[in-house]
Design a protein around this motif. Structure first.
Motif, PDB file in Angstrom:
ATOM      1  N   ARG A 402     -40.532   1.115 -15.205  1.00  0.00           N
ATOM      2  CA  ARG A 402     -40.741   1.015 -13.766  1.00  0.00           C
ATOM      3  C   ARG A 402     -41.171  -0.401 -13.405  1.00  0.00           C
ATOM      4  O   ARG A 402     -42.071  -0.971 -14.014  1.00  0.00           O
ATOM      5  N   GLY A 682     -43.232   9.923 -16.481  1.00  0.00           N
ATOM      6  CA  GLY A 682     -41.929  10.106 -15.872  1.00  0.00           C
ATOM      7  C   GLY A 682     -41.519  11.550 -15.713  1.00  0.00           C
ATOM      8  O   GLY A 682     -40.816  11.904 -14.756  1.00  0.00           O
ATOM      9  N   LEU A 737     -37.719   6.833 -13.352  1.00  0.00           N
ATOM     10  CA  LEU A 737     -38.686   5.740 -13.281  1.00  0.00           C
ATOM     11  C   LEU A 737     -38.018   4.404 -12.997  1.00  0.00           C
ATOM     12  O   LEU A 737     -38.593   3.542 -12.323  1.00  0.00           O
TER      13      LEU A 737
END
Length: 788
Positions: A402, A682, A737
């Motif tokens: 991310r 996630g 993510l």
């Protein structure tokens, strides 16, 4: 269902009930489909005499028209098959084979060597063989060790010092001790049950005396060797058991033993009474590994075909425990299920006209089973290690995939690294289906079978990964996950529909040497199929309007239940019930939220109804053709269910201790408790955005755990399901993510049909997906807006 189609459905009570009516119709159809069964006509097996001729160690590659003319002619006239000789231990020595023949259940004569302990010490129990034989013993009674062991085979056979012949028969004085010992084992075998079912038996040779001895040790009629004219002896009783000698060793030593056994068989055939059934069997192993052996039946009802039995449900395969019921059925006698675990042998069609071709096929089955035993252990250990290592290495990638907030935030992991990780994880998820597909190469025929299998596995994995990552749905967050899960389920489904040829003796399947299963869906296949089916159903259901998601899961799950539970497809009633429970959980949770009391009530009710349906259908079948559920209910009626439950529990514990897939299941559970609750994991975000996937994960967990426990294989089914589902869930989490903080550049393309939107999830403040994707059924926002 697309939105434009949903608009055509009137908003009424009927339309709201439509999904549930569809689900109910599929459930009913699944149960009704199990009623149909191909008609079978039992063969006429009435005989006046039965002769069982045993040659421990005799295999199909020992036979030829020149070396064994008597056995070759017998096979040409009769029906033939590969004999699995599992007794109460992994490798069946001749003494155990003879004892199992006389008991009709897996039995153990202990095989203690003469080096012994003093009188009064307890015999050690055998190594637990797990599910395949279910014979882990309890503490046996104290007894005296046998005084002598045949050094060539390492197993006590009996001799004149312990067997006391007289002018008519003889006495095996330690037989009552052996009977007491086996009654303490989980199989509860009663040595001498076959002889006890007859008024009179004849035994020729020491091994035959072990099989023909009654529980008190008495042998009705005994001869140490075949007399000059065996005809009067073989007519003295309706059942005769003849020891043809042990076939062991290699080279000239083995060929000499085979010729000796064939010469004795020729004398038996020359003196056989009219109207007799002759059963020739290589009823034990004579080396350190288990093999498939010779089984021939020649007599009324067994002319020129394959041998099979309801205990194997596979043409060309027979079990050692089937020989005693076959003899009884041929003589018109009953074989009580309390005493005999096997079923009478049947003749089936399909044997080649060329006997040499049929013999080569049976010898090839033995080679394949041996190669599978050598390769499958390394394959599953490697799979467990690689899967756990890959999932562990995915943890730091989940933390970094991310993109950081702000210009000085941490840099996200490279997109190329993420895509490479996705392909590796998909390959791991498809490893077991790819191992099944690799069986199409015939790798066991080659000089280097392990390397050829590895090449076939890599080729199959490459094709499977390519299909998954290049599927039309690849742009969707769930695209690769759904495609790979569906591909895994389809591979197993196609194998089941075509006779499970890839699972029998295949890496990733089950071995005929283990004696656990010979046809239908195996335990590993059940785990892969359940996980792949439910995960694919969750991905498909997520694209539909909310009210249609339970119907979607029920339809796909109902088809799976029908395939698994069908008596002529999957033949696994316990697996079908566990899959039903998983489907019910997944359907109840597919619209979002958790299992409320109402949802749980409907789930339990549906599971009970399906279980009762399976039970009633199974009890309607003849006792010899009933599945595991029907046999268990029958055992409840006759009071033997406690032994089955006990054996299943022992098998569960044994498989948990020695199965690599059990390690994988435990590792997956640790991952679920450690990673999923974390904000960076996630999976929490994935489950919040896609509730149907969360429902599928919950349902497949229920299905695979119950499937393993009810089948007596511990966490093996759960491990196979984890090997398929866990990597694919990590793939979906990585994709979620990776796009969690993206801004979309454009609205969805004109004319694109979007699912009906779900209400927002207040517990998750930020939910996003890749461009062109749908998030929890909601359309993408216009340019410049952050996804809600």
């Amino acid at each position: 269902m697309p939105r434009r189609l949903a608009r055509m459905v009137p908003s009424s009570e009927g339309s709201r009930l439509a999904p549930f009516l569809v689900a109910a119709a599929v459930a009913v159809a699944s149960i009704v489909a199990l009623v149909a069964r191909p008609a079978t006509t039992p063969a006429e097996r009435q005989a006046d005499y039965v002769i069982i001729a045993g040659a421990p160690g005799l295999r199909w590659d020992d036979l030829s028209p020149t070396e064994t003319p008597a056995l070759w002619q017998l096979a040409a006239r009769g029906s033939i098959g590969a004999l699995a000789v599992r007794s109460a231990r992994g490798v069946t020595c001749p003494a155990d084979g003879w004892l199992t023949l006389g008991a009709g259940k897996p039995a153990l004569r202990t095989g203690i060597r003469a080096a012994a302990r003093p009188t009064g010490t307890a015999r050690p129990g055998p190594t637990s063989p797990g599910r395949s034989s279910g014979a882990a013993p309890t503490t046996p009674p104290a007894t005296t060790a046998p005084p002598e062991v045949d050094s060539a085979i390492g197993c006590y056979l009996g001799n004149t010092e312990v067997f006391s012949p007289d002018s008519i028969g003889g006495l095996l004085p330690d037989q009552p001790t052996v009977v007491s010992y086996n009654e303490g084992l989980t199989w509860g075998a009663r040595p001498g049950a076959l002889a006890e079912s007859m008024r009179c038996t004849v035994a020729v040779g020491a091994g035959a005396a072990v099989a023909a001895a009654r529980p008190i040790g008495r042998v009705d009629r005994y001869a140490a060797a075949l007399p000059a004219d065996p005809a009067p002896l073989l007519r003295h009783c309706v059942l005769s058991i003849v020891d043809l000698g042990v076939v062991a060793g290699d080279g000239d030593v083995r060929r000499f033993a085979v010729r000796e056994a064939d010469a004795r068989m020729a004398r038996v055939l020359a003196a056989r009474p009219p109207g007799s059934l002759v059963l020739a069997a290589g009823l034990a192993d004579t080396d350190e590994t288990s093999r498939l052996h010779v089984a021939i039946a020649d007599g009324p009802g067994y002319a020129g075909g394959w041998l099979s039995s309801p205990s194997t449900s596979r043409s060309g395969y027979l079990q050692l425990i089937d020989l005693a019921p076959t003899a009884l059925a041929a003589l018109g006698k009953q074989h009580p299920a309390r005493l005999f675990a096997g079923q009478p042998a049947n003749r089936t069609e399909g044997r080649p006209d060329d006997l040499a071709a049929a013999v080569r096929r049976l010898a090839d089955a033995d080679r394949e089973a041996g190669a599978q035993r050598d390769v499958s252990g390394r394959f599953f250990v490697g799979l467990a290690v690689v899967a756990l290592l890959a999932v562990a290495l995915a943890v730091p990638l989940l933390r970094q995939v991310r993109r950081g907030i702000g210009p000085r935030g941490p840099r996200a992991a490279p997109a190329g690294l993420r895509r490479a990780a996705e392909m590796v994880l998909i390959a791991i998820a498809l490893a077991i289906p790819a191992a099944l597909v690799a069986g199409l190469t015939g790798w066991w025929h080659t000089a280097a079978p392990a390397w050829v299998f590895l090449v076939g596995l890599l080729v199959a994995l490459t094709l499977g990964v390519a299909v998954s990552v290049l599927s039309p749905a690849r742009r969707h967050t769930l695209g690769p996950t759904g495609a790979a899960a569906g591909l895994a389920a389809v591979v197993v489904l196609l194998d089941v529909l075509t006779g499970t040829r890839l699972q029998l003796n295949g890496v990733g399947g089950y071995s005929a040497l283990e004696g656990a299963r010979y046809a239908g869906l195996g335990t590993v296949g059940l785990g892969v199929f359940s996980a792949g089916l439910l995960l694919a159903a969750g991905c498909v259901a997520q694209r539909l309007p909310r009210r249609w998601r339970p119907a979607c899961v029920a339809v796909l799950g109902g088809i799976g239940v029908m395939v698994v539970g069908s008596p002529y497809l999957g033949t696994d009633a316990a697996g079908a019930i566990s899959l039903t429970a998983g489907v019910c959980v997944a359907a109840a949770m597919s619209t979002g939220g958790w299992l409320t009391v109402g949802r749980l009530s409907w789930t339990v009710l549906a599971g009970v109804v399906v279980t009762m349906g399976f039970a009633l259908l199974d009890l309607r079948r003849p006792p010899e053709t009933r599945g595991s559920l029907g046999r268990f209910l029958t055992a409840v009626q006759d009071g033997t269910a406690a032994a089955i439950v006990r054996r299943t529990n022992i098998d569960n514990v044994a498989m948990m201790a020695r199965s690599p897939l059990a390690w994988l299941a435990i590792g997956a559970a640790v991952f679920a408790f450690v990673v999923i609750p974390r904000h960076w994991g996630g999976l929490t975000r994935l489950f919040a955005i896609y509730p149907a996937v969360r429902a599928a994960a919950a349902g497949l967990t229920v299905a695979v755990v119950l499937g393993g426990l009810t089948n007596g294989v511990g966490l093996t089914v759960a491990g196979a399901g984890a090997a398929t589902a866990l990597p694919l869930l990590v793939v979906a989490a990585l994709r979620v993510l990776a796009h969690a903080d993206e801004r979309t550049g454009a609205a969805p393309p004109t004319g694109e049909v979007l699912p009906e939107p779900d209400p927002p999830e207040p517990a998750v403040p930020e939910q996003a997906g890749p461009p062109g994707d749908t998030v929890a059924g909601r359309p993408q926002p216009a340019a410049g807006h952050v996804l809600p």
